[in-house]
Design an enzyme around this catalytic site. Structure first.
Site, short mmCIF file in Angstrom:
data_model
loop_
_atom_site.label_atom_id
_atom_site.label_comp_id
_atom_site.label_asym_id
_atom_site.label_seq_id
_atom_site.Cartn_x
_atom_site.Cartn_y
_atom_site.Cartn_z
N ASP A 104 27.64 31.72 79.10
CA ASP A 104 28.47 32.09 77.94
C ASP A 104 28.86 30.89 77.09
O ASP A 104 29.96 30.35 77.20
CB ASP A 104 29.69 32.92 78.37
N LYS A 139 22.33 40.09 74.61
CA LYS A 139 23.68 39.88 74.10
C LYS A 139 23.67 40.22 72.61
O LYS A 139 22.85 39.68 71.86
CB LYS A 139 24.04 38.40 74.31
N ARG A 152 29.59 37.29 88.28
CA ARG A 152 30.65 36.35 87.89
C ARG A 152 31.78 36.43 88.89
O ARG A 152 31.89 37.41 89.64
CB ARG A 152 31.20 36.78 86.51
N ASP A 160 32.92 45.11 68.06
CA ASP A 160 31.89 45.95 67.46
C ASP A 160 30.61 46.01 68.29
O ASP A 160 29.71 46.79 68.00
CB ASP A 160 31.56 45.48 66.03
N GLY A 161 30.52 45.14 69.32
CA GLY A 161 29.33 45.16 70.18
C GLY A 161 28.17 44.32 69.67
O GLY A 161 27.13 44.25 70.32
N GLY A 182 33.98 43.45 81.20
CA GLY A 182 32.65 44.05 81.24
C GLY A 182 31.82 43.68 80.02
O GLY A 182 32.29 43.02 79.10
N ASP A 234 35.68 35.31 84.12
CA ASP A 234 34.52 36.15 83.80
C ASP A 234 33.38 35.30 83.25
O ASP A 234 32.26 35.80 83.08
CB ASP A 234 34.89 37.25 82.79
N ASN A 235 33.65 34.04 82.96
CA ASN A 235 32.60 33.15 82.48
C ASN A 235 32.23 32.12 83.54
O ASN A 235 31.69 31.06 83.21
CB ASN A 235 33.04 32.45 81.19
N ARG A 242 18.57 36.82 77.14
CA ARG A 242 19.00 35.74 78.03
C ARG A 242 18.49 35.99 79.44
O ARG A 242 18.40 37.14 79.88
CB ARG A 242 20.53 35.74 78.01
P1 AMP Z 1 33.51 36.05 75.98
O1 AMP Z 1 34.79 35.38 75.64
O2 AMP Z 1 32.44 35.95 74.93
O3 AMP Z 1 33.02 35.70 77.33
O4 AMP Z 1 33.85 37.64 76.00
C1 AMP Z 1 34.94 38.18 76.67
C2 AMP Z 1 34.86 39.70 76.65
O5 AMP Z 1 34.88 40.18 75.31
C3 AMP Z 1 33.63 40.29 77.28
O6 AMP Z 1 34.00 41.48 77.94
C4 AMP Z 1 32.73 40.57 76.11
O7 AMP Z 1 31.79 41.58 76.36
C5 AMP Z 1 33.74 40.99 75.06
N1 AMP Z 1 33.28 40.77 73.69
C6 AMP Z 1 33.11 39.58 73.04
N2 AMP Z 1 32.67 39.78 71.77
C7 AMP Z 1 32.54 41.11 71.61
C8 AMP Z 1 32.12 41.97 70.53
N3 AMP Z 1 31.73 41.47 69.35
N4 AMP Z 1 32.12 43.31 70.76
C9 AMP Z 1 32.51 43.81 71.92
N5 AMP Z 1 32.91 43.10 72.97
C10 AMP Z 1 32.92 41.75 72.83
MG MG Z 2 31.85 36.03 78.72
#
Ligand code: AMP
Ligand code: MG
Length: 487
Positions: free
Chosen positions: A264, A115, A185, A127-128, A92, A254-255, A178
């Site tokens: 992504d 994002k 996905r 950390d979001g 998510g 998920d990507n 974005r």
């Molecule tokens: P990604 O590899 O960037 O596609 O991310 C994979 C998952 O990790 C997704 O659910 C993202 O929302 C989560 N995610 C990536 N970076 C962070 C972050 N800094 N804080 C919280 N969730 C993250």
């Molecule tokens: Mg992703």
């Protein structure tokens, strides 16, 4: 959070309305000192948005999710996914929000998504937040992909939050605004299927068809119709990546989008020297997502997609599997057709060339490029010069041109069209060393190198005097390039 009615942004919340089980209403963190670093004015115009407003203090607040237009209903989207082959039932939007959907000037529905907008119920250990450099990087590379004709999410803006984020060191934070056809996905379908609620999968299927394939509304078997359409879109997409030398780097399910847009931009990169084993992601030590593996991984991901649709394809499970398999088998044919046609175009050859001669001509070229380790982008451009009768520069790219010379004779005998080659072989791609240089300067407060590079890659086919260094391969001391996920 403030709600204002005098902004000109009309946002729908169709995803949240039609699929509430997959949408968690949520708000962005409040960032007190948000200011726009880069704004994509042509894209803003496409969306019917006023760039002057977006550049204002209120516009920046809107672009970080702090100032919500009337009726906005931001949500974090739920999805699952296979990451490096291992299944995670709950990923998510951990640092993202879907602000809503906008009808663009062509009448198409586009997602406006943030994002780096702060933690959500999906953040797990994260950390979001997001840092300036990786968000500028996604902006630059996605816009370069768009200019190269590769379907992709688009970057509307990068907004500095004025807040530091903790990585290995403290870094300036940013939000990327974005835009996408949708953020559905393969992992969205995995999430829906894992609930066991087949009706949810059917509704998600209907939603995806309405957004991406309205011509399929009313199809007798919607799941199968969508599966075929997604296979077709992904076969074309991955072929385009291979033709421009793009390594996505983290092709988790998920990507992978349902729309067929690249999404992504984490540990992605354009390949310099041709090498099927090219890997840039620091965490992909096994090379699962290496350049040459991308078509196979796409096929694997599509099989995971097909699995989510099985209960909707046929009441008889065996019949459903037979249908899904037949559909999946079309991926290779479709991929090969796109890739071969694209390669013939890059080589300036007619699409009706003797079909028996094409596969060996292309396979032998890949062998020659791999053995020579020549720069992928510069090679095709130099080959265009060879089609004009000057083979010196392309031959000079090989330390031993013997094998290339033999291949070149075969190619030249088919009468390549040099000007057609220049229309499809880019001079400029976002080369890794230039990207790093631009990002370092941006983080230090100087956006000029970023803006110049963006301007160069936005017109990739037109050679421009004075821009020679943007066409040149990395200097030898640049070394092995690595990029990082989740940055
Ligand atoms: P990604 O590899 O960037 O596609 O991310 C994979 C998952 O990790 C997704 O659910 C993202 O929302 C989560 N995610 C990536 N970076 C962070 C972050 N800094 N804080 C919280 N969730 C993250
Ligand atoms: Mg992703």
């Amino acid at each position: 959070m403030t709600v204002r009615s005098d902004t000109t942004v009309a946002l729908d919340s169709r995803f949240a309305r039609e699929l509430p089980e997959m949408a968690v209403p949520w708000q962005a963190t409040t960032f007190d000192a948000a200011h726009v670093l880069v704004l994509n004015e042509p894209l803003a115009a496409e969306l019917g948005l006023d760039s002057a407003f977006l550049r204002s203090a209120d516009g920046a607040r809107l672009l970080v999710g702090d100032l919500l237009p009337d009726g906005a209903y931001p949500v974090a989207q739920a999805y699952a996914g296979h990451q490096f082959g291992g299944y995670s039932p709950r990923l998510g939007d951990g640092r993202a929000l879907l602000l809503g959907e906008i009808v663009d000037v062509r009448g198409d529905l586009r997602d406006l998504h943030l994002k780096g907008s702060g933690p959500t119920p999906f953040s797990r250990g994260g950390d979001g937040f997001a840092a300036v450099a990786p968000m500028l990087r996604e902006y630059l590379i996605s816009e370069a992909m768009h200019a190269l004709g590769v379907p992709t999410t688009r970057a509307l803006a990068v907004v500095a939050t004025g807040q530091a984020v903790r990585r290995e060191t403290m870094l300036p934070g940013a939000v990327l605004a974005r835009v996408a056809g949708s953020h559905l996905r393969v992992g969205s379908f995995q999430y829906a299927a894992a609930t066991g609620d087949v009706d949810l999968v059917r509704r998600l299927t209907a939603h995806a068809i309405e957004r991406h394939h309205p011509e399929l509304v009313g199809a007798h078997n919607p799941g199968l119709a969508l599966l075929n359409a997604v296979i077709a879109a992904q076969a074309e997409l991955v072929a385009r990546w291979m033709l421009v030398g793009f390594v996505h780097g983290v092709m988790n399910t998920d990507n992978m989008t349902i729309s067929g847009e690249t999404i992504d931009y984490g540990p992605c990169a354009f390949m310099d020297a041709f090498d099927a084993a090219s890997v840039y992601s620091s965490i992909d030590s096994g090379g699962r997502y290496a350049f040459g593996n991308q078509p196979l991984v796409a096929e694997w991901n599509l099989a995971r997609f097909a699995e989510t649709l099985l209960p909707t394809l046929d009441d008889d499970p065996d019949a459903a599997i037979t249908l899904a398999q037949a559909s999946l088998e079309t991926f290779r044919t479709r991929y090969n057709a796109h890739w071969s046609a694209g390669m013939l175009a890059k080589l300036g050859l007619r699409p009706d060339l003797d079909p028996a001669a094409v596969p060996p001509l292309l396979a032998d070229l890949l062998d020659v490029l791999q053995a020579g380790g020549v720069d992928h982008t510069a090679f095709f451009r130099a080959l265009g010069a060879a089609a004009r009768g000057n083979a010196d520069s392309v031959r000079a790219m090989f330390s031993d041109p013997t094998a290339f010379d033999a291949w070149m004779l075969r190619w030249a005998s088919s009468g390549p069209d040099a000007s057609a080659m220049d229309d499809v072989n880019p001079v400029y791609i976002p080369r890794n060393h230039l990207v790093e240089e631009a990002l370092d300067a941006a983080v230090a407060g100087d956006l000029a190198p970023f803006e110049t590079l963006l301007d160069v890659v936005a017109s990739p086919y037109r050679e421009r005097p004075g821009r020679e260094r943007y066409a040149a391969p990395a200097p030898p001391d640049f070394g092995a390039y690595q990029t990082f996920c989740g940055t």
